[in-house]
Design a protein around this motif. Structure first.
Motif, mmCIF file in Angstrom:
data_model
loop_
_atom_site.group_PDB
_atom_site.id
_atom_site.type_symbol
_atom_site.label_atom_id
_atom_site.label_comp_id
_atom_site.label_asym_id
_atom_site.label_seq_id
_atom_site.Cartn_x
_atom_site.Cartn_y
_atom_site.Cartn_z
ATOM 1 N N ALA A 78 -16.026 27.740 3.433
ATOM 2 C CA ALA A 78 -15.626 27.018 2.222
ATOM 3 C C ALA A 78 -16.378 27.541 1.006
ATOM 4 N N ILE A 90 -16.200 18.879 1.372
ATOM 5 C CA ILE A 90 -15.300 19.507 2.343
ATOM 6 C C ILE A 90 -15.283 18.696 3.635
ATOM 7 N N TYR A 120 -10.469 23.777 2.428
ATOM 8 C CA TYR A 120 -11.364 22.898 3.173
ATOM 9 C C TYR A 120 -11.688 21.614 2.434
#
Length: 299
Positions: free
Chosen positions: A254, A242, A215
């Motif tokens: 993430a 991210i 991510y």
């Protein structure tokens, strides 16, 4: 007696003749006043239709659009009524009407203060657009998706599936975090390692582990900062950015992926993530063994 009756009849006749004369003189103005009212009635319809078209470009809530366009239409008709009364030389009636409307509005405002505040806040929010339906927001201790923005309240569906109705006044006055307004978000992850580990090596391994996160933004900027000497560990923070999509809120994924990769990398390189250690002391002076106390309890 006959004289008094004749005199009364003459007075009534004079009054009626005066009214008829006044009506005859005012007839053109009366006709014009009627035409003005009719004209402003149709004008209010046109203005209302045009206002709905214009506001639809800036406001997403149909209820607010309908209410504001209705208010504008009423104001147009009210203006026509004022002009018509002035044509009939009834300016005192206009003044009394406006004064009465002001007093009534003031009384209603005091009586329904909270409702008015929620209503006005909803209108301001409709124009400023701090949030829209579908946004992910956090306000007044609740976080979730915006399901509906009403005249009085905002409806939020939390990530646990609960529907929360928050008055617009509280949403407008209190802090509001809108996570949908940005497409990047930073993840802060607190980690601790034992005092026996090499911190330079820990920093490099943690950074390489986070770089595997799917991510991450294209910059792949990962920062590792040591913060403090803890009770049983040296604590540091891992920070990385991210890509954040409102349609796919991936913050938790993430963060979870980063925790798993760091743990895997530390295990592979014999880096210890210590757990809190507590020493239990059962003696006044300290250092006494527990088995002695157990024997006393058994006896």
């Amino acid at each position: 007696m006959d004289f008094n009756i004749s005199k009364a009849i003459n007075i009534v006749i004079e009054k009626v003749e005066g009214w008829l004369e006044l009506l005859t003189n005012m007839l053109p103005n009366f006709v014009v006043a009627i035409l003005v009212l009719v004209l402003f009635y149709f004008l209010s319809k046109m203005v209302r239709y045009g206002a709905r078209k214009v506001m639809a470009r800036f406001i997403e809530q149909p209820a607010i659009i309908g209410l504001l366009s209705t208010i504008i239409s009423i104001l147009v008709i009210g203006s026509g009524l004022v002009i018509a009364l002035n044509l009939l030389h009834l300016s005192k009636a206009v003044t009394s009407l406006l004064a009465g409307a002001g007093i009534a509005g003031l009384a209603i405002g005091f009586a329904f203060q909270d409702i008015s505040a929620n209503f006005i806040s909803g209108i301001i929010m409709a124009f400023k657009k701090p949030l829209s339906v579908g946004d992910i927001i956090e306000t007044n201790g609740y976080m979730g998706f915006v399901k509906d923005i009403q005249l009085r309240a905002t409806v939020i569906e939390t990530f646990q599936g609960l529907h929360v109705i928050i008055p617009n006044r509280l949403v407008f006055q209190n802090a509001l975090t809108n996570y949908t307004k940005t497409y990047r978000r930073r993840v802060d992850l607190s980690v601790g390692v034992s005092y026996g580990d090499n911190l330079e090596r820990v920093k490099e391994i943690a950074r390489e582990a986070v770089l595997k996160n799917e991510y991450l933004t294209s910059e792949k900027d990962v920062n590792v900062v040591f913060e403090e000497f803890g009770d049983s560990s040296i604590n540091f923070r891992v920070m990385f950015w991210i890509n954040y999509s409102p349609q796919d809120p991936n913050y938790l994924q993430a963060r979870s992926s980063a925790v798993m990769e760091i743990k895997k990398a530390f295990d592979a390189n014999d880096i210890t993530i210590p757990f809190p250690i507590r020493t239990l002391d059962f003696g006044i002076k300290g250092g006494e063994k527990l088995n002695g106390h157990l024997k006393e309890l058994q006896a």
